[in-house]
Structures are given as C-alpha cells and as structure tokens.
Scaffold this motif. Structure first.
Motif, short mmCIF file in Angstrom:
data_model
loop_
_atom_site.label_atom_id
_atom_site.label_comp_id
_atom_site.label_asym_id
_atom_site.label_seq_id
_atom_site.Cartn_x
_atom_site.Cartn_y
_atom_site.Cartn_z
N ALA A 124 62.61 -33.16 78.52
CA ALA A 124 62.08 -31.81 78.80
C ALA A 124 62.58 -30.80 77.78
CB ALA A 124 62.48 -31.39 80.21
N LEU A 125 63.86 -30.87 77.42
CA LEU A 125 64.41 -29.97 76.41
C LEU A 125 63.74 -30.18 75.05
CD1 LEU A 125 68.21 -30.08 77.30
CD2 LEU A 125 66.67 -28.13 77.56
N SER A 126 63.53 -31.44 74.69
CA SER A 126 62.91 -31.75 73.41
C SER A 126 61.47 -31.23 73.36
CB SER A 126 62.93 -33.25 73.16
OG SER A 126 62.25 -33.57 71.97
N ALA A 127 60.72 -31.45 74.43
CA ALA A 127 59.33 -30.99 74.49
C ALA A 127 59.25 -29.47 74.32
CB ALA A 127 58.69 -31.42 75.81
N THR A 128 60.19 -28.75 74.94
CA THR A 128 60.22 -27.29 74.83
C THR A 128 60.47 -26.85 73.39
OG1 THR A 128 61.05 -27.10 77.10
CG2 THR A 128 61.34 -25.19 75.65
N GLY A 129 61.42 -27.50 72.72
CA GLY A 129 61.73 -27.15 71.34
C GLY A 129 60.58 -27.43 70.39
N ILE A 130 59.90 -28.57 70.56
CA ILE A 130 58.78 -28.91 69.70
C ILE A 130 57.62 -27.93 69.91
CG2 ILE A 130 57.02 -30.67 69.23
CD1 ILE A 130 59.18 -32.74 70.03
N ALA A 131 57.36 -27.59 71.15
CA ALA A 131 56.28 -26.64 71.45
C ALA A 131 56.57 -25.27 70.83
CB ALA A 131 56.11 -26.51 72.96
N TYR A 132 57.83 -24.83 70.89
CA TYR A 132 58.21 -23.54 70.31
C TYR A 132 57.96 -23.53 68.80
CZ TYR A 132 61.14 -19.66 68.74
OH TYR A 132 61.59 -18.52 68.16
N ARG A 133 58.37 -24.63 68.12
CA ARG A 133 58.17 -24.67 66.66
C ARG A 133 56.68 -24.73 66.32
NH1 ARG A 133 61.17 -27.89 61.82
NH2 ARG A 133 59.44 -27.85 60.35
N ALA A 134 55.90 -25.50 67.10
CA ALA A 134 54.46 -25.60 66.83
C ALA A 134 53.77 -24.25 66.99
CB ALA A 134 53.84 -26.63 67.77
N ILE A 135 54.12 -23.50 68.03
CA ILE A 135 53.52 -22.18 68.24
C ILE A 135 53.91 -21.24 67.10
CG2 ILE A 135 53.56 -20.15 69.74
CD1 ILE A 135 53.87 -22.10 72.11
N ASP A 136 55.16 -21.32 66.66
CA ASP A 136 55.61 -20.48 65.55
C ASP A 136 54.80 -20.77 64.29
OD1 ASP A 136 57.69 -18.66 64.27
OD2 ASP A 136 57.95 -20.50 63.09
N ARG A 137 54.52 -22.06 64.04
CA ARG A 137 53.74 -22.42 62.85
C ARG A 137 52.29 -21.97 62.97
NH1 ARG A 137 55.22 -27.49 59.18
NH2 ARG A 137 57.37 -26.89 58.74
N GLU B 288 45.86 -26.03 60.53
CA GLU B 288 46.33 -25.91 61.91
C GLU B 288 46.47 -27.26 62.61
OE1 GLU B 288 43.92 -24.06 60.65
OE2 GLU B 288 44.84 -22.06 60.65
N ALA B 289 46.04 -28.33 61.96
CA ALA B 289 46.08 -29.64 62.61
C ALA B 289 47.50 -30.05 62.96
CB ALA B 289 45.43 -30.69 61.71
N ASP B 290 48.42 -29.84 62.02
CA ASP B 290 49.80 -30.30 62.25
C ASP B 290 50.44 -29.63 63.46
OD1 ASP B 290 52.26 -31.80 61.38
OD2 ASP B 290 52.98 -29.74 61.14
N PRO B 291 50.45 -28.29 63.56
CA PRO B 291 51.06 -27.68 64.76
C PRO B 291 50.30 -28.00 66.04
CG PRO B 291 50.04 -26.00 63.38
CD PRO B 291 50.07 -27.26 62.57
N LEU B 292 48.97 -28.16 65.96
CA LEU B 292 48.21 -28.52 67.15
C LEU B 292 48.60 -29.92 67.65
CD1 LEU B 292 44.65 -27.12 66.33
CD2 LEU B 292 46.28 -26.27 68.05
N PHE B 293 48.75 -30.85 66.71
CA PHE B 293 49.22 -32.18 67.10
C PHE B 293 50.65 -32.10 67.63
CE2 PHE B 293 45.56 -33.94 64.86
CZ PHE B 293 45.28 -35.08 65.61
N GLY B 294 51.46 -31.21 67.06
CA GLY B 294 52.81 -31.01 67.56
C GLY B 294 52.80 -30.55 69.01
N LEU B 295 51.89 -29.62 69.35
CA LEU B 295 51.75 -29.18 70.74
C LEU B 295 51.31 -30.33 71.64
CD1 LEU B 295 50.06 -25.66 70.41
CD2 LEU B 295 52.34 -26.17 71.33
N ALA B 296 50.39 -31.15 71.13
CA ALA B 296 49.93 -32.28 71.93
C ALA B 296 51.08 -33.26 72.20
CB ALA B 296 48.78 -33.00 71.20
N ILE B 297 51.91 -33.49 71.20
CA ILE B 297 53.06 -34.39 71.38
C ILE B 297 54.04 -33.79 72.40
CG2 ILE B 297 55.11 -35.33 70.23
CD1 ILE B 297 53.37 -35.65 67.72
N ALA B 298 54.26 -32.48 72.33
CA ALA B 298 55.15 -31.83 73.30
C ALA B 298 54.61 -31.99 74.72
CB ALA B 298 55.30 -30.35 72.96
N ALA B 299 53.28 -31.83 74.88
CA ALA B 299 52.67 -31.99 76.19
C ALA B 299 52.81 -33.43 76.68
CB ALA B 299 51.19 -31.59 76.13
N TRP B 300 52.66 -34.38 75.76
CA TRP B 300 52.80 -35.80 76.12
C TRP B 300 54.23 -36.08 76.59
CZ3 TRP B 300 49.58 -39.85 76.80
CH2 TRP B 300 50.16 -41.13 76.88
N LEU B 301 55.21 -35.54 75.88
CA LEU B 301 56.60 -35.73 76.27
C LEU B 301 56.87 -35.12 77.65
CD1 LEU B 301 58.48 -34.99 72.92
CD2 LEU B 301 58.25 -37.21 74.03
#
Length: 313
Positions: free
Chosen positions: A95-108, A182-195
């Motif tokens: 859960a902590l990891s997913a939150t961090g990845i989502a934060y970085r993806a949104i920032d990008r 935008e593909a990279d951060p969008l995929f990052g968000l998808a990975i965060a959601a999967w986690l």
C-alpha cells in the motif's frame, strides 16, 4: 495432492521461498540499473514491485518456517497463522509503495518528463519476464506437492509481475517510439492501481485466516457427503471449520445409536476419523457424540445437516 511427509513438504516450501528470494534480489539489482538509465516511472513502479517481492519473499520464508513448527504447550493449535501475519505485513508495504508510485506519476503528468534508453529498459523487462516465468513454473510444481497457502500467494503475486513488465515495455515503446509522452506516467498510475488491488486481495485473505473464516460451501458439502456415507452416523450438527496456514480444523456433533456403549461410540469415532483422514488428509478432527434424537439448546436436531438421508427416507 500427492501424500508426502511433513518434513519433505516443509523442505519444498522453504526451497520455493528461497528461490523467490534469489529471483527478487536479481530483479531488484537489474531494475535499479534500468530505472537509472531510462528515468521511467513505469520502470520505477516495476522496481518497487520487485523490491516488495523481496520483502514479501523474506516474509513468506519466515511465515512458512514458523507455520511448519509443531504445536507446543503455548500454541496447541500450531503456528499456522504466522503466514497470515506475514501477509498483513506485506500488504502494508504494498500500500505504501502504490501511494508513492501514484504520487510520482501524477507529478510527471502535471510537470512533464521524458524517458530515455528504451532499448535497455525493454531488454531488462524481457529478462525479468523470462526469470519470472521460470520461478512461477517451479512454484507451481511445489504447490502441486504441498498445497501451501503462502507459496500460492507468492505465485499469484509473481504472475502479476509478468503484466507489470509487459506494461513497462508498452510504456517505453509508446513514449519513445510513438511520441506519446504521457504514456509512461499513465502506465505508472495503472501499476499503482494494480498494486493497491493486490494489497486489498492479500488483506482480505489474511483477515479471513485470522478470523477463522469457514471453509467454502462446496468443501463443507464434500465433508458432509463423506460423513453421510457411513451407515452408523445418524446425523451431524454444529459443524465448524477453519484454516490456519497449512492446517485445517473441523469439529462437529455426531448423532449415534443411543444404545451404544462408551467403548463402541469411541471405536465408531475412530473409524469415522480414519475415513475422513483418507478423504481430507492433514485435517484435524474433533467429534462430540450425541445420542440420536437429542435436540440442542437452539432446537436444532442432529439429523438436519444430512438432508440426503431425509430425502431417501
């Protein structure tokens, strides 16, 4: 599941957990380099997942090791819930990891960024896919022999890694070769959601074990079907089931001929336990005999859990 000794089963589970740890260490090192080379948020998400795999695999090893310990004076029902406690620990990290990845993806997405070195990132992901497939294959062999809940959970998690690595490849290709930044951060968000989804599923299963959830209905029905085939069992009620790690527990009241002596009733229970051991190996059974026709405090007759008998009558 083939019958094997408890020691062999524990050794196989430990071997699978050690293989998982070795795989995770290799992938963490590989993806750390790839994240530095590519600057990809999706690759970072994959790296975080592999790092969590390492921690999860260590927790799985500890959980399997403790759960395999025999019952003692302080833990009469064994140590099986150690696996569920290890899973809860894993869930918090995920859960902590997913939150961090989502934060970085949104920032990008808001501030913009570009990946680089797509070839290296794709090559690393392909290597990760091959190594993960090898581990999954070995884990499935172990699961077929031991039916370990901990190894099953680890196997499901590594199956999701295959999708994550494919997502990294797709993100790098779309970003660098098709020009959609935008593909990279969008995929990052998808990975965060999967986690996050994986954390939810893991938490649900762990809580079920800690709360002694009943067996699935089809397994309870199969258990009652075995009891119903015995001619001297007049009925069953107050059936309770639970699972703790690799161990299953069942207790129930069994209606018998009231004319049986104590010794005869004891021999009947031994015979029933032997039959159940053949159909449900490793299950610990506790039987309370009741004279036929007895109605419990809630007004439930012992015959009520054997409906097939009622229909035949």
């Amino acid at each position: 599941m083939s019958a094997i000794h408890h020691e062999d089963r524990s050794a196989l589970n430990r071997g699978a957990a050690l293989a998982s740890i070795a795989t995770a260490i290799f992938l963490v090192a590989l993806k750390t380099w790839a994240t530095w080379r590519t600057g990809s948020t999706a690759m970072l998400g994959s790296l975080a997942d592999s790092a969590l795999d390492l921690v999860a695999s260590l927790a799985t090893l500890i959980g399997v090791w403790i759960a395999a310990m025999p019952a003692d004076e302080d833990h009469r029902f064994g140590h099986g819930k150690a696996e569920a406690l290890a899973a809860i620990f894993q869930v918090m990290l995920i859960a902590l990891s997913a939150t961090g990845i989502a934060y970085r993806a949104i920032d990008r997405l808001m501030n913009g960024a570009q990946t680089q070195a797509a070839e290296e990132g794709i090559a690393v992901s392909l290597i990760a896919i091959a190594v993960t497939l090898a581990l999954i294959t070995w884990q499935r062999i172990v699961i077929a022999r031991t039916n370990s809940v901990a190894i099953k959970t680890d196997n499901v998690h590594y199956q999701s890694d295959l999708l994550l690595n494919m997502a990294v490849i797709a993100a790098l290709v779309i970003d660098q070769y098709l020009g959609f930044s935008e593909a990279d951060p969008l995929f990052g968000l998808a990975i965060a959601a999967w986690l996050a989804w994986g954390a939810w599923r893991g938490a649900s299963e762990a809580v079920d074990h800690l709360m002694d959830k009943e067996w699935p209905e089809e397994r309870r029905d199969a258990f009652l079907e075995v009891l119903g085939r015995h001619p001297d069992i007049r009925g069953v009620h107050d059936l309770r089931t639970r699972t703790s790690g690799m161990h299953d527990f069942v207790q129930f009241h069994m209606a018998v001929d009231p004319k049986l002596t104590v010794v005869e009733a004891h021999d009947l229970m031994d015979e029933v336990e032997a039959r159940l051991a053949n159909e449900f190996p490793g299950v610990e059974v506790l039987i309370h005999p009741d004279p036929e026709g007895l109605v419990d405090e809630e007004g439930v007759a012992a015959e009520e859990l054997l409906p097939d008998r009622a229909e035949d009558a």
